[in-house]
Scaffold this motif. Structure first.
Motif, mmCIF file in Angstrom:
data_model
loop_
_atom_site.group_PDB
_atom_site.id
_atom_site.type_symbol
_atom_site.label_atom_id
_atom_site.label_comp_id
_atom_site.label_asym_id
_atom_site.label_seq_id
_atom_site.Cartn_x
_atom_site.Cartn_y
_atom_site.Cartn_z
ATOM 1 N N VAL B 137 0.907 -1.214 0.050
ATOM 2 C CA VAL B 137 0.047 -0.062 0.292
ATOM 3 C C VAL B 137 0.776 1.207 0.011
ATOM 4 C CG1 VAL B 137 -1.738 1.374 1.472
ATOM 5 C CG2 VAL B 137 -1.703 -1.362 1.284
ATOM 6 N N ARG B 138 0.678 2.190 -1.098
ATOM 7 C CA ARG B 138 1.445 3.491 -0.979
ATOM 8 C C ARG B 138 0.155 4.629 -0.911
ATOM 9 N NH1 ARG B 138 3.791 5.536 -5.538
ATOM 10 N NH2 ARG B 138 3.351 3.837 -6.745
ATOM 11 N N MET B 139 0.563 5.408 0.177
ATOM 12 C CA MET B 139 -0.411 6.247 0.584
ATOM 13 C C MET B 139 0.253 7.447 1.068
ATOM 14 S SD MET B 139 -2.092 4.622 4.042
ATOM 15 C CE MET B 139 -3.211 5.845 4.439
ATOM 16 N N GLU B 143 -1.557 11.022 5.909
ATOM 17 C CA GLU B 143 -2.818 10.399 6.108
ATOM 18 C C GLU B 143 -2.742 9.053 6.867
ATOM 19 O OE1 GLU B 143 -6.515 9.976 6.084
ATOM 20 O OE2 GLU B 143 -5.981 11.178 4.911
ATOM 21 N N PHE B 144 -1.650 8.410 6.759
ATOM 22 C CA PHE B 144 -1.092 7.487 7.615
ATOM 23 C C PHE B 144 -0.986 7.614 8.986
ATOM 24 C CE2 PHE B 144 2.251 4.639 9.357
ATOM 25 C CZ PHE B 144 1.819 3.389 9.569
ATOM 26 N N CYS B 182 -9.488 3.017 3.177
ATOM 27 C CA CYS B 182 -8.807 3.878 2.263
ATOM 28 C C CYS B 182 -8.858 3.145 0.955
ATOM 29 C CB CYS B 182 -7.312 4.142 2.640
ATOM 30 S SG CYS B 182 -7.062 5.186 3.999
ATOM 31 N N GLN B 184 -8.381 2.852 -3.090
ATOM 32 C CA GLN B 184 -7.144 3.313 -4.293
ATOM 33 C C GLN B 184 -7.609 4.444 -4.884
ATOM 34 O OE1 GLN B 184 -4.388 0.901 -6.085
ATOM 35 N NE2 GLN B 184 -5.604 1.165 -8.270
ATOM 36 N N GLU B 193 -0.635 12.788 -3.229
ATOM 37 C CA GLU B 193 -1.833 12.521 -2.366
ATOM 38 C C GLU B 193 -2.658 10.974 -2.932
ATOM 39 O OE1 GLU B 193 -4.693 15.868 -2.939
ATOM 40 O OE2 GLU B 193 -3.123 17.089 -2.188
ATOM 41 N N THR B 195 -3.106 7.195 -3.253
ATOM 42 C CA THR B 195 -3.109 5.999 -2.482
ATOM 43 C C THR B 195 -3.254 4.665 -3.571
ATOM 44 O OG1 THR B 195 -4.237 6.901 -0.772
ATOM 45 C CG2 THR B 195 -4.522 4.392 -0.907
ATOM 46 N N ILE B 197 -2.818 0.459 -4.221
ATOM 47 C CA ILE B 197 -2.726 -0.693 -3.672
ATOM 48 C C ILE B 197 -2.328 -1.805 -4.637
ATOM 49 C CG2 ILE B 197 -4.382 -2.528 -2.178
ATOM 50 C CD1 ILE B 197 -5.887 0.261 -1.456
ATOM 51 N N GLN B 224 4.943 10.415 0.759
ATOM 52 C CA GLN B 224 4.218 9.214 0.807
ATOM 53 C C GLN B 224 4.977 7.989 1.557
ATOM 54 O OE1 GLN B 224 2.237 7.550 -2.315
ATOM 55 N NE2 GLN B 224 1.185 9.464 -1.953
ATOM 56 N N THR B 226 5.006 3.810 2.105
ATOM 57 C CA THR B 226 5.012 2.506 1.648
ATOM 58 C C THR B 226 4.504 1.398 2.767
ATOM 59 O OG1 THR B 226 6.265 3.146 -0.314
ATOM 60 C CG2 THR B 226 5.454 0.788 -0.190
#
Lengths: 14, 257
Positions: B137-139, B143-144, B182, B184, B193, B195, B197, B224, B226
């Motif tokens: 998951v890259r977000m 946010e994380f 969350c 994709q 910004e 997300t 997956i 970001q 990961t």
């Protein structure tokens, strides 16, 4: 019940 | 002789803020590859791996491989004295029991040097096997961080579950439960910004939120984050440091007994 595992039980010493 | 000059000294300041709460003392290793660290927290639940590649430094001289034991608390204290725009140079002589941090203001009108005592640290070095992760998951890192902070006010553990619907973060505490999903979102105009997956297999793992919140201290290093997950493997939470390397955190899962 969830038990906390340790990093050392997945990765071995070098 | 060791001499590493980093024009963007704020990177080193941010790195220390990102790791000092997790690990008290650690050996920094210096080689032709770069300036690196691998250390576990005192309870051996989490591991941090840092790499700052030699190419990322404006000047990088490391005559022979060196391992330097440092108190991260003390190193953070010294680096806090550097300005955000300062150029930071790390210097050490062969066989010396001290390391020097030199801070130069961008206009060169202020030059400071701070000498810190090194320490002997017995540390275990672990081999981290290459793994194919079931879900990546890259977000946005902010946010994380927000999710971990919010869930930490409700429960102690987070269940991270990746399905084709998205990534779900869940917790449960005395006051109730919380679920954050969350989906994709591949915003093309604002890649920071997005997300994204990548899922080979659905995966669900449980982790202590206390550690996730500690990892989120690396948020200023990267827009970001990961998160790589495989069942029965430690999660990898990675913050890339632009053009230099990364801070990776490995966290052992909670396992049903």
């Amino acid at each position: 019940v969830n038990q906390q595992s340790q990093i050392t039980s997945f990765f071995s010493k070098t | 002789m060791l001499e590493l000059r980093l024009v963007q000294g704020s990177i080193l300041k941010k790195v220390l803020e990102a790791i000092k709460d997790l690990v008290n003392d650690a050996n920094f290793d210096c080689s032709a590859t770069g300036f690196s660290l691998q250390a576990m927290d005192s309870s051996h639940v989490a591991l941090v791996a840092l790499l700052l590649r030699s190419e990322g430094f404006e000047h990088y001289r490391c005559d022979r491989n060196l391992s330097m034991g440092m108190s991260l608390t003390n190193m953070a204290k010294m680096l806090k004295c550097a300005g955000n725009d300062d150029i930071v140079t790390i210097k050490a002589d062969d066989g010396s029991d001290t390391i020097t941090f030199m801070f130069e203001s961008p206009t060169q009108d202020k030059i400071a040097d701070f000498e810190m005592k090194l320490m002997d640290i017995d540390s275990e070095h672990l081999g981290i096997p290459e793994a194919e992760y079931e879900a990546i998951v890259r977000m946005p890192s902010s946010e994380f961080a927000r999710i971990c902070k919010d869930l930490g006010t409700i429960g102690d553990t987070v269940v991270i579950s990746v399905t084709k619907e998205g990534v779900k973060f869940s917790t449960r505490g005395d006051i109730g439960t919380a679920n954050i999903v969350c989906r994709q979102n591949t915003s093309i105009d604002k890649p920071e910004e997005a997300t994204i997956i990548e899922m080979q297999e659905p995966v669900t793992l449980t982790f202590a939120l206390r550690y996730m919140n500690s990892f989120a201290k690396a948020t200023p290093l990267a827009t970001q984050v990961t998160i790589s997950l495989s069942s029965e493997l430690p999660v990898v939470v990675e913050y890339k440091i632009a053009e230099m390397g990364y801070v990776r955190y490995y966290l052992a899962p909670k396992i049903e007994e």
